[in-house]
Motif scaffolding. Structure first.
Motif, mmCIF file in Angstrom:
data_model
loop_
_atom_site.group_PDB
_atom_site.id
_atom_site.type_symbol
_atom_site.label_atom_id
_atom_site.label_comp_id
_atom_site.label_asym_id
_atom_site.label_seq_id
_atom_site.Cartn_x
_atom_site.Cartn_y
_atom_site.Cartn_z
ATOM 1 N N ASP A 155 36.477 65.009 -30.191
ATOM 2 C CA ASP A 155 36.153 63.653 -29.754
ATOM 3 C C ASP A 155 36.625 63.373 -28.331
ATOM 4 O O ASP A 155 36.154 62.430 -27.690
ATOM 5 N N LEU A 156 37.571 64.163 -27.826
ATOM 6 C CA LEU A 156 38.105 63.957 -26.476
ATOM 7 C C LEU A 156 37.218 64.566 -25.396
ATOM 8 O O LEU A 156 37.365 64.247 -24.220
ATOM 9 N N LYS A 157 36.290 65.439 -25.788
ATOM 10 C CA LYS A 157 35.593 66.248 -24.797
ATOM 11 C C LYS A 157 34.162 65.807 -24.531
ATOM 12 O O LYS A 157 33.486 66.399 -23.696
ATOM 13 N N GLY A 158 33.671 64.787 -25.245
ATOM 14 C CA GLY A 158 32.304 64.352 -25.041
ATOM 15 C C GLY A 158 32.220 63.048 -24.277
ATOM 16 O O GLY A 158 33.222 62.367 -24.032
ATOM 17 N N TYR A 159 30.988 62.693 -23.906
ATOM 18 C CA TYR A 159 30.743 61.455 -23.185
ATOM 19 C C TYR A 159 30.367 60.314 -24.122
ATOM 20 O O TYR A 159 29.976 59.246 -23.687
ATOM 21 N N ASP A 160 30.467 60.534 -25.421
ATOM 22 C CA ASP A 160 30.339 59.467 -26.404
ATOM 23 C C ASP A 160 31.149 59.887 -27.626
ATOM 24 O O ASP A 160 31.676 61.002 -27.681
ATOM 25 N N LEU A 161 31.282 58.993 -28.589
ATOM 26 C CA LEU A 161 32.062 59.291 -29.779
ATOM 27 C C LEU A 161 31.101 59.739 -30.874
ATOM 28 O O LEU A 161 30.508 58.916 -31.575
ATOM 29 N N ARG A 162 30.906 61.044 -30.961
ATOM 30 C CA ARG A 162 30.047 61.652 -31.980
ATOM 31 C C ARG A 162 28.626 61.108 -31.930
ATOM 32 O O ARG A 162 27.994 60.841 -32.943
ATOM 33 N N GLY A 163 28.146 60.887 -30.697
ATOM 34 C CA GLY A 163 26.760 60.516 -30.510
ATOM 35 C C GLY A 163 26.420 59.088 -30.823
ATOM 36 O O GLY A 163 25.252 58.749 -31.013
ATOM 37 N N THR A 164 27.400 58.191 -30.889
ATOM 38 C CA THR A 164 27.113 56.798 -31.228
ATOM 39 C C THR A 164 28.058 55.866 -30.490
ATOM 40 O O THR A 164 29.112 56.285 -29.999
ATOM 41 N N ASN A 165 27.663 54.615 -30.382
ATOM 42 C CA ASN A 165 28.555 53.586 -29.850
ATOM 43 C C ASN A 165 28.815 52.505 -30.889
ATOM 44 O O ASN A 165 29.271 51.419 -30.565
ATOM 45 N N LEU A 166 28.533 52.818 -32.174
ATOM 46 C CA LEU A 166 28.742 51.874 -33.270
ATOM 47 C C LEU A 166 29.582 52.528 -34.362
ATOM 48 O O LEU A 166 29.443 53.722 -34.633
ATOM 49 N N VAL A 167 30.466 51.747 -34.980
ATOM 50 C CA VAL A 167 31.276 52.219 -36.103
ATOM 51 C C VAL A 167 31.252 51.160 -37.199
ATOM 52 O O VAL A 167 31.085 49.968 -36.929
ATOM 53 N N PRO A 168 31.417 51.550 -38.479
ATOM 54 C CA PRO A 168 31.445 50.567 -39.559
ATOM 55 C C PRO A 168 32.800 49.875 -39.657
ATOM 56 O O PRO A 168 33.844 50.522 -39.571
ATOM 57 N N SER A 169 32.782 48.546 -39.801
ATOM 58 C CA SER A 169 33.988 47.752 -40.010
ATOM 59 C C SER A 169 33.817 46.947 -41.298
ATOM 60 O O SER A 169 32.694 46.647 -41.716
ATOM 61 N N VAL A 170 34.933 46.583 -41.928
ATOM 62 C CA VAL A 170 34.904 45.897 -43.220
ATOM 63 C C VAL A 170 35.257 44.423 -43.037
ATOM 64 O O VAL A 170 36.256 44.090 -42.381
ATOM 65 N N LEU A 171 34.440 43.544 -43.610
ATOM 66 C CA LEU A 171 34.703 42.107 -43.609
ATOM 67 C C LEU A 171 35.041 41.648 -45.016
ATOM 68 O O LEU A 171 34.461 42.109 -45.998
ATOM 69 N N ASP A 172 36.019 40.750 -45.135
ATOM 70 C CA ASP A 172 36.254 40.040 -46.387
ATOM 71 C C ASP A 172 35.339 38.826 -46.436
ATOM 72 O O ASP A 172 34.963 38.278 -45.395
ATOM 73 N N TRP A 173 34.973 38.389 -47.636
ATOM 74 C CA TRP A 173 34.184 37.171 -47.739
ATOM 75 C C TRP A 173 34.541 36.420 -49.017
ATOM 76 O O TRP A 173 35.104 36.978 -49.962
ATOM 77 N N SER A 174 34.263 35.155 -49.015
ATOM 78 C CA SER A 174 34.453 34.301 -50.175
ATOM 79 C C SER A 174 33.394 33.207 -50.102
ATOM 80 O O SER A 174 32.642 33.113 -49.136
ATOM 81 N N VAL A 175 33.330 32.370 -51.130
ATOM 82 C CA VAL A 175 32.350 31.286 -51.154
ATOM 83 C C VAL A 175 33.086 29.949 -51.164
ATOM 84 O O VAL A 175 34.213 29.837 -51.653
ATOM 85 N N GLY A 176 32.417 28.938 -50.642
ATOM 86 C CA GLY A 176 33.009 27.602 -50.620
ATOM 87 C C GLY A 176 34.156 27.503 -49.647
ATOM 88 O O GLY A 176 34.510 28.441 -48.932
ATOM 89 N N ASN A 177 34.781 26.323 -49.626
ATOM 90 C CA ASN A 177 35.941 26.097 -48.769
ATOM 91 C C ASN A 177 37.086 25.471 -49.556
ATOM 92 O O ASN A 177 37.918 24.762 -49.000
ATOM 93 N N GLN A 178 37.098 25.735 -50.869
ATOM 94 C CA GLN A 178 38.137 25.197 -51.748
ATOM 95 C C GLN A 178 38.776 26.324 -52.535
ATOM 96 O O GLN A 178 38.242 27.428 -52.625
ATOM 97 N N THR A 179 39.933 26.027 -53.131
ATOM 98 C CA THR A 179 40.542 26.966 -54.057
ATOM 99 C C THR A 179 39.844 26.862 -55.404
ATOM 100 O O THR A 179 39.059 25.941 -55.652
ATOM 101 N N CYS A 180 40.115 27.809 -56.299
ATOM 102 C CA CYS A 180 39.517 27.760 -57.638
ATOM 103 C C CYS A 180 39.873 26.459 -58.352
ATOM 104 O O CYS A 180 39.024 25.837 -59.006
ATOM 105 N N GLU A 181 41.137 26.053 -58.227
ATOM 106 C CA GLU A 181 41.585 24.853 -58.923
ATOM 107 C C GLU A 181 40.838 23.613 -58.442
ATOM 108 O O GLU A 181 40.558 22.697 -59.232
ATOM 109 N N GLU A 182 40.481 23.594 -57.156
ATOM 110 C CA GLU A 182 39.742 22.457 -56.618
ATOM 111 C C GLU A 182 38.245 22.559 -56.917
ATOM 112 O O GLU A 182 37.600 21.578 -57.283
#
Length: 428
Positions: A155-182
């Motif tokens: 990875d140190l010797k090329g002009y890109d990172l394994r032929g791409t400029n995109l990597v996968p990232s993980v997002l958390d998600w939930s629904v609503g803007n309240q707690t379960c109790e609310e």
């Protein structure tokens, strides 16, 4: 989810309902020195990217890592209130190796919590000559899923990172803007369907999550999305010896000759219950006593203070682990003498094996009746916190500790190259 750096939507790779997470592609910040002596970024010695999602989709700080790849590379990540980073070097005495991302050609750190917009930048400490193409022409910085990137020297010797400029990232998600109790109080807007239950996220964010109840499977966010599992159709889901009868959310078993053996089973069952009940009572009382004793030692050794530092985000699970007494007993086969790695005035060091197969050095004190005051406890916890954050190839890294015993037990990385005494006094 709009990215400020590219005025386009992030591509969603997949969405997991059970884990309440999704994967998207994010861009890599890179800077390369071309063969003619110029760089391919808008700055002479640095490059940056701004990555953004909606505030209801934070980047998971437990499933992502921030990586810097390059030689003499300063990689940084900045949020609204955090500016942090790591450095990677290529010294003559320390050559980068595949799979090692601890500072030689590659470095990594955890990302801040509550992050939904960040800026990453990369710059190089080296002033390179215009008439010479460097052996390692590029520097990279990116946030990627922790199970995605494994460093390679290539990875140190090329002009890109394994032929791409995109990597996968993980997002958390939930629904609503309240707690379960609310949220459960608002029946018209509550999103969890039938045969499901509500759960608050285990990360510091708004909203709630829906899961199918035990015995059901499907999409808990749909009105009738959780459907009954027919355990009788799958032998691995039931333990019936006779006929299996499916029920909503469960199953039952019936026997064809049950009437002929009910009497004998009843007598034997009654005796069995008496014996089991007595044994259970004895072990319950014993277990309760051991739990109370462990809680006493945990508080005495500063366990609650250490937990408070972790909850206040002064530490992360990547920096320190609080081991239980049972975990260390299992790792050392109940402190078997055959696993003794060394002895000293402080105590005994055992070679241990964790469930994931990694080797550790477990330092157990000889003292069992130490009487320490509150000031000593705070000093001990402060030293543990500092040692767990030290990351130097010449210092054995502390992984964590166990505070459920009369004296704290310390856990380090296992180093198999001998002791300092041997290196100082062994002439050969």
């Amino acid at each position: 989810m709009w990215g400020l750096n590219s005025s386009r939507f992030h591509e969603v790779v997949n969405i997991s309902i059970d884990d309440a997470q999704m994967r998207i592609f994010t861009r890599i910040a890179s800077m390369c020195y071309m063969s003619n002596g110029t760089t391919n970024s808008s700055y002479s010695r640095s490059s940056s990217q701004i990555i953004s999602t909606r505030s209801s989709f934070p980047f998971s700080h437990t499933r992502n890592r921030f990586f810097g790849v390059g030689c003499n590379n300063d990689a940084r990540i900045m949020t609204f209130d955090v500016n942090m980073g790591c450095d990677s070097f290529c010294y003559l005495d320390y050559k980068p190796t595949d799979g090692d991302c601890t500072g030689d050609g590659c470095c990594q750190i955890s990302i801040p919590t509550r992050t939904y917009i960040y800026s990453i930048s990369v710059r190089n400490y080296t002033i390179r000559r215009n008439d010479t193409e460097a052996e390692y022409p590029c520097d990279f910085a990116f946030v990627a899923a922790d199970d995605f990137y494994n460093f390679s020297v290539a990875d140190l010797k090329g002009y890109d990172l394994r032929g791409t400029n995109l990597v996968p990232s993980v997002l958390d998600w939930s629904v609503g803007n309240q707690t379960c109790e609310e949220a459960v109080k608002e029946s018209t807007t509550f999103l969890c369907g039938t045969n499901s239950f509500c759960k608050n996220p285990n990360y510091d964010w708004t909203g709630y999550l829906c899961h199918c109840s035990p015995g059901y499977r499907g999409n808990a966010y749909l009105p009738n999305g959780c459907q009954d599992i027919d355990e009788c159709d799958n032998p691995e889901l039931n333990d019936c010896k006779g006929q299996c009868i499916n029920k909503p959310g469960s199953y039952s078993c019936s026997s064809q000759n049950s009437s002929a053996i009910n009497v004998g089973i009843g007598v034997g069952l009654a005796m069995f219950v008496v014996i089991i009940g007595s044994t259970f009572l004895f072990w319950s009382l014993r277990k309760r006593k051991l739990i109370k004793l462990k809680e006493k030692f945990f508080e005495q050794n500063g366990g609650f203070l250490l937990q408070q530092l972790v909850e206040q985000k002064e530490l992360t699970s990547h920096m320190i682990k609080i081991f239980t007494a049972e975990e260390l007993q299992n790792a050392t086969k109940n402190y078997d003498d055959s696993l003794v790695a060394g002895r000293g005035g402080y105590g005994t060091v055992y070679k241990g094996t964790l469930p994931d197969g990694s080797l550790v050095a477990i330092k157990k004190s000889k003292q069992t009746d130490i009487d320490i005051d509150e000031a000593q406890v705070k000093q001990f916890i402060s030293e543990v916190v500092i040692l767990c954050q030290v990351n130097n190839r010449n210092i054995v890294h502390m992984l964590g500790c166990c505070l459920e015993t009369p004296s704290p037990i310390l856990v380090y990385e296992f180093v198999s190259n001998g002791t300092l005494f041997e290196h100082l006094h062994d002439k050969e």
